[in-house]
Design an enzyme around this catalytic site. Sequence first.
Site, PDB file in Angstrom:
ATOM      1  CE  LYS A   1      -3.904   2.120   2.463  1.00 13.02           C
ATOM      2  NZ  LYS A   1      -4.869   1.984   3.583  1.00 13.02           N
TER       3      LYS A   1
ATOM      4  CB  SER B   1      -8.166   3.817   2.666  1.00 12.79           C
ATOM      5  OG  SER B   1      -7.303   3.192   3.613  1.00 12.79           O
TER       6      SER B   1
ATOM      7  CB  SER C   1      -8.600   0.968   5.470  1.00 21.37           C
ATOM      8  OG  SER C   1      -9.206   2.229   5.584  1.00 21.37           O
TER       9      SER C   1
END
Length: 462
Positions: A80, A157, A181
């Site tokens: 990420k 997210s 997330s």
Amino acid sequence: MDNYAFCSIIELAAHLELKNISAEALTRIFLSRIDKHNQLLNAYINVFPEQALEQARESDVRRKKGMSLGWLDGIPMGIKDLCEIEGSITTGGSKEWINRISTETAEVIEKLRAHGVVILGKTHTVEWAFGGWGTNALLGTPRNPWDRWQHRIPGGSSSGSAVAVAAGLAAAAIGTDTGGSVRIPAALNSVTGLKTTVGRIATQGVLPLSHSLDSVGVFTRCADDAAIVFDAMMNAPAQSRLQENYRIHGLEGADLGGKVICVLPDEQYETQVQRSVRLGVRDMVRMAEMAGAKLVRKALPFSMETAMNNCGRLIAAEGWRVHKEHIADPEKQIDPNVRQRVLAGQNIDDRNYAELLAQHAAMKTIWQEWMDGVDALLIPATPFTALPLNQVDENSTSIGFFTRFVNWTGACALSIQAGFDPQNLPVGAQLVGKANHEYTLLQIASVIQRMTAWHAYHPMVG
């Protein structure tokens, strides 16, 4: 050869050990798929082909010398774009940081490198990780791979990480979870997503949103894979095998005899839940019971909606304190929905912020006491399946209804595949546990996944 892209880590490790394929060849498969599909799916914001191939070649050299580092040596993963890697760009999903070069490497990345992980690149995220839908107005929203004809939300997210694993663009991927997330995108993309207890995995070198709630997690194809990566994110390489890891934690066994799982009647969900989601969760409950688990039904000691709102307020309060210099400048290019969420934190003064922290601490105690004698709570991960992007209402918080209370109570949780709706869109169920009881959830999920096949399905990409 593309079949390797949808193998579990355990299967890939066996193929590498048996020399059915080299780490370099495996990495080339994933890089080829990224090159072919990423323009549509938008899972990666940056790809590191030269570095990845060099890491893979180093893995092959170790294996030839009989010095393999274990399960993850040579396994290609996505990271990420909140995790710093020295010398590479880390944007945090922000167009303002599109050329921001990291000067350090996150501790969790160092741990994974020590296990021989091949890092394919950085995956897209909602700006500053503040949003559950997975949208990014300025850098682009990754596309859920389960709909070939319509752009549907990936969840956020950690949007790009979930899409990458689901679409066979990574064997696993790292995400973060502050209000759902990891679990939301895991559910919407039909992968397994582990949200760890705050403090369990080091967040040094991970761009912050809410230091009280931020946690590092992982996306994989199955719970056993998640256990392998979870262990690697905490520990140095070892020769132990997964079964030994479970045995160390007292969780060995092919069934769930002795485990206690709590379920809630539908009317206690406090929000409307899509029928396919309710049926998927019921199937997981039935599997757990068939495996020997004892089911109990009892009401939560708090309102999930109140917990969700309080969690959102704490994220906004701490997010404002982290990002106020950027948000306060109207000239900076900030996703308008993220700007609105962070701006809500400026109205939370120091006194109210202190009260929120006190309530958060109290809820941790309440949760641990309520979970006494219970191994897991089994509920939906999301109230509904992936919406078309053009139908998303960013002002709605319902996508995180079943996830935010977990962060608010300091718990750990795991999203697992629980079937599909009539449109062939994935359904996710969520196992919620006590703080620091990740292995308990992983072992429960491992048994359930041996009885089901939902985690073995993958989308037709391209």
